[in-house]
Design an enzyme around this catalytic site. Structure first.
Site, mmCIF file in Angstrom:
data_model
loop_
_atom_site.group_PDB
_atom_site.id
_atom_site.type_symbol
_atom_site.label_atom_id
_atom_site.label_comp_id
_atom_site.label_asym_id
_atom_site.label_seq_id
_atom_site.Cartn_x
_atom_site.Cartn_y
_atom_site.Cartn_z
ATOM 1 N N ASP A 1 -66.845 42.099 37.325
ATOM 2 C CA ASP A 1 -65.513 42.317 36.962
ATOM 3 C C ASP A 1 -65.135 43.681 37.345
ATOM 4 O O ASP A 1 -66.061 44.679 37.416
ATOM 5 C CB ASP A 1 -65.197 41.768 35.476
ATOM 6 C CG ASP A 1 -63.740 42.239 35.042
ATOM 7 O OD1 ASP A 1 -62.830 41.816 35.740
ATOM 8 O OD2 ASP A 1 -63.770 42.691 33.938
ATOM 9 N N LEU A 2 -64.074 43.954 37.338
ATOM 10 C CA LEU A 2 -63.361 45.280 37.756
ATOM 11 C C LEU A 2 -63.017 46.251 36.443
ATOM 12 O O LEU A 2 -63.617 47.181 35.735
ATOM 13 C CB LEU A 2 -62.222 45.452 38.722
ATOM 14 C CG LEU A 2 -61.663 46.786 39.099
ATOM 15 C CD1 LEU A 2 -62.674 47.552 40.078
ATOM 16 C CD2 LEU A 2 -60.439 46.821 39.707
ATOM 17 N N ASP A 3 -61.672 45.684 35.837
ATOM 18 C CA ASP A 3 -61.302 46.499 34.656
ATOM 19 C C ASP A 3 -62.107 46.246 33.690
ATOM 20 O O ASP A 3 -62.464 45.246 33.024
ATOM 21 C CB ASP A 3 -59.770 45.837 34.501
ATOM 22 C CG ASP A 3 -58.817 45.769 35.656
ATOM 23 O OD1 ASP A 3 -58.945 47.053 36.353
ATOM 24 O OD2 ASP A 3 -58.081 44.937 35.966
ATOM 25 N N THR B 1 -59.795 50.955 33.559
ATOM 26 C CA THR B 1 -58.364 50.726 33.845
ATOM 27 C C THR B 1 -57.818 49.437 32.898
ATOM 28 O O THR B 1 -56.611 49.473 32.847
ATOM 29 C CB THR B 1 -58.345 50.080 35.360
ATOM 30 O OG1 THR B 1 -59.276 49.338 35.742
ATOM 31 C CG2 THR B 1 -57.987 51.399 36.550
ATOM 32 N N LYS C 1 -57.206 40.308 28.660
ATOM 33 C CA LYS C 1 -58.291 40.597 29.424
ATOM 34 C C LYS C 1 -58.819 39.826 30.423
ATOM 35 O O LYS C 1 -59.302 38.579 29.864
ATOM 36 C CB LYS C 1 -59.453 41.330 28.616
ATOM 37 C CG LYS C 1 -58.989 42.683 27.997
ATOM 38 C CD LYS C 1 -60.169 43.305 27.440
ATOM 39 C CE LYS C 1 -59.687 44.793 26.883
ATOM 40 N NZ LYS C 1 -60.997 45.424 26.147
ATOM 41 N N ALA D 1 -59.435 39.457 38.314
ATOM 42 C CA ALA D 1 -58.030 38.723 38.337
ATOM 43 C C ALA D 1 -56.979 39.583 38.626
ATOM 44 O O ALA D 1 -55.841 39.004 39.113
ATOM 45 C CB ALA D 1 -57.758 38.298 37.046
ATOM 46 N N SER D 2 -57.273 40.904 38.856
ATOM 47 C CA SER D 2 -56.187 41.721 39.343
ATOM 48 C C SER D 2 -55.905 42.062 40.908
ATOM 49 O O SER D 2 -56.670 42.198 41.508
ATOM 50 C CB SER D 2 -56.556 43.315 38.885
ATOM 51 O OG SER D 2 -55.659 44.121 39.419
ATOM 52 N N LYS E 1 -59.569 32.985 35.276
ATOM 53 C CA LYS E 1 -60.764 32.872 34.032
ATOM 54 C C LYS E 1 -59.935 32.303 32.666
ATOM 55 O O LYS E 1 -58.745 32.569 32.748
ATOM 56 C CB LYS E 1 -61.108 34.204 33.986
ATOM 57 C CG LYS E 1 -62.000 35.173 35.454
ATOM 58 C CD LYS E 1 -62.080 36.419 34.804
ATOM 59 C CE LYS E 1 -62.532 37.227 36.281
ATOM 60 N NZ LYS E 1 -62.619 38.442 36.273
ATOM 61 N N GLU F 1 -69.089 41.278 32.867
ATOM 62 C CA GLU F 1 -67.706 41.100 32.499
ATOM 63 C C GLU F 1 -67.534 42.038 30.970
ATOM 64 O O GLU F 1 -68.398 41.984 30.364
ATOM 65 C CB GLU F 1 -67.458 39.711 31.937
ATOM 66 C CG GLU F 1 -66.918 38.952 33.051
ATOM 67 C CD GLU F 1 -65.196 39.245 33.197
ATOM 68 O OE1 GLU F 1 -64.869 39.959 32.412
ATOM 69 O OE2 GLU F 1 -64.583 38.835 34.349
ATOM 70 N N ASP F 2 -66.301 42.201 30.748
ATOM 71 C CA ASP F 2 -66.165 42.965 29.305
ATOM 72 C C ASP F 2 -64.845 42.069 28.637
ATOM 73 O O ASP F 2 -64.579 42.516 27.793
ATOM 74 C CB ASP F 2 -65.587 44.277 29.821
ATOM 75 C CG ASP F 2 -63.937 44.009 30.367
ATOM 76 O OD1 ASP F 2 -63.735 43.371 30.945
ATOM 77 O OD2 ASP F 2 -63.198 44.810 29.712
HETATM 78 P P1 XGP Z 1 -52.615 42.532 37.782
HETATM 79 C C1 XGP Z 1 -54.236 42.169 35.936
HETATM 80 C C2 XGP Z 1 -53.235 41.704 34.605
HETATM 81 O O1 XGP Z 1 -51.726 42.360 34.586
HETATM 82 C C3 XGP Z 1 -53.887 42.227 33.296
HETATM 83 O O2 XGP Z 1 -53.183 41.773 32.119
HETATM 84 C C4 XGP Z 1 -55.345 41.923 33.355
HETATM 85 O O3 XGP Z 1 -55.999 42.440 31.975
HETATM 86 C C5 XGP Z 1 -56.094 42.209 34.311
HETATM 87 O O4 XGP Z 1 -55.359 41.816 35.525
HETATM 88 C C6 XGP Z 1 -57.388 41.708 34.408
HETATM 89 O O5 XGP Z 1 -58.338 42.464 35.176
HETATM 90 O O6 XGP Z 1 -53.481 41.573 37.018
HETATM 91 O O7 XGP Z 1 -51.337 42.706 37.269
HETATM 92 O O8 XGP Z 1 -53.345 43.941 38.295
HETATM 93 O O9 XGP Z 1 -52.670 41.744 39.327
HETATM 94 MG MG MG Z 2 -62.199 43.139 32.783
#
Ligand code: XGP
Ligand code: MG
Length: 218
Positions: free
Chosen positions: A7-9, A15, A43, A113-114, A143, A167-168
């Site tokens: 996962d990234l964030d 982030t 998340k 997911a971002s 997810k 994952e977090d």
């Molecule tokens: P993006 C993000 C969501 O806006 C955010 O609420 C989630 O926590 C995050 O993805 C999960 O990694 O999506 O708006 O950057 O596309």
């Molecule tokens: Mg995450």
């Protein structure tokens, strides 16, 4: 273990905190009682689903057009924040883990997911470590559905059972587990209840730990 899917964030870089701050600013403007605890639900969840979760804190109805505008407003603020991301923002131990994995011939993918993920990998200067970055715009079910992790494994040409997912978020751990992969959670035992292995910090993540935990899985 033939591949590790990240996962990234909140795993590669922090982030997750910027997402929180940007959503918080929108929630404050709308007068909604959004806090860190509630943020856990967002998340790993897509932008529009995250917005719906925030709007559920109040009882105002919005049109689809208004919702897209609100999501955009949050994203613009978020993009302002991530302009400042540099390689110094990699979480502890992540770059050495990526290096170790490459040297050991273990494949690496990103399952975030971002939609901002490719930009952030570039800002962190780590894109070259990844054999594949899943294109989230092609994912139908976010997810906790396993689709994003299964797509990562398929693109790498590796069986899910030979993959470790990191994952977090609760939704992310569920996604990894239902994909039939070994789930490593970064966080507290309370947040990461369903993970196969929990670490408090990314600094604990090493090739040896991932390999031996995967090999000894139940
Ligand atoms: P993006 C993000 C969501 O806006 C955010 O609420 C989630 O926590 C995050 O993805 C999960 O990694 O999506 O708006 O950057 O596309
Ligand atoms: Mg995450």
């Amino acid at each position: 273990m033939k591949a590790v899917i990240f996962d990234l964030d909140g795993v590669i870089t922090d982030t997750a905190e910027y997402h929180y701050l940007a959503w918080k600013s929108l929630a404050d403007e709308l007068g909604l009682p959004f806090d860190k605890e509630y943020n856990e639900k967002l998340k790993g969840v897509s932008r529009m689903e995250s917005l719906e979760l925030i709007l559920a804190l109040g009882n105002t109805e919005y049109t689809d057009e208004e919702k897209y505008q609100l999501a955009d407003q949050k994203n613009e603020l978020y993009k302002e924040m991530i302009k400042k991301v540099t390689p110094a923002d990699l979480l502890p131990g992540i770059e050495s883990l990526l290096k170790e994995l490459r040297e050991a011939g273990i494949l690496i993918a990103l399952a975030s997911a971002s939609k901002n993920a490719p930009f952030i990998l570039d800002r962190l200067e780590v894109t070259h470590y990844f054999n594949h970055v899943v294109d989230v715009t092609q994912i139908k079910n976010g997810k906790p559905d396993p689709e994003i992790f299964l797509t990562g494994a398929a693109k790498l040409g590796v069986l899910p059972a030979d993959c470790v997912g990191v994952e977090d978020a609760e939704a992310g751990i569920e996604s990894i587990r239902s994909a039939g992969m070994y789930a490593v959670g970064v966080g507290t035992p309370a947040q990461m209840q369903k993970a196969d292995l929990i670490v408090a910090s990314t600094s604990e993540l090493t090739l040896d730990l991932l390999k031996s935990s995967h090999a000894n899985r139940a």
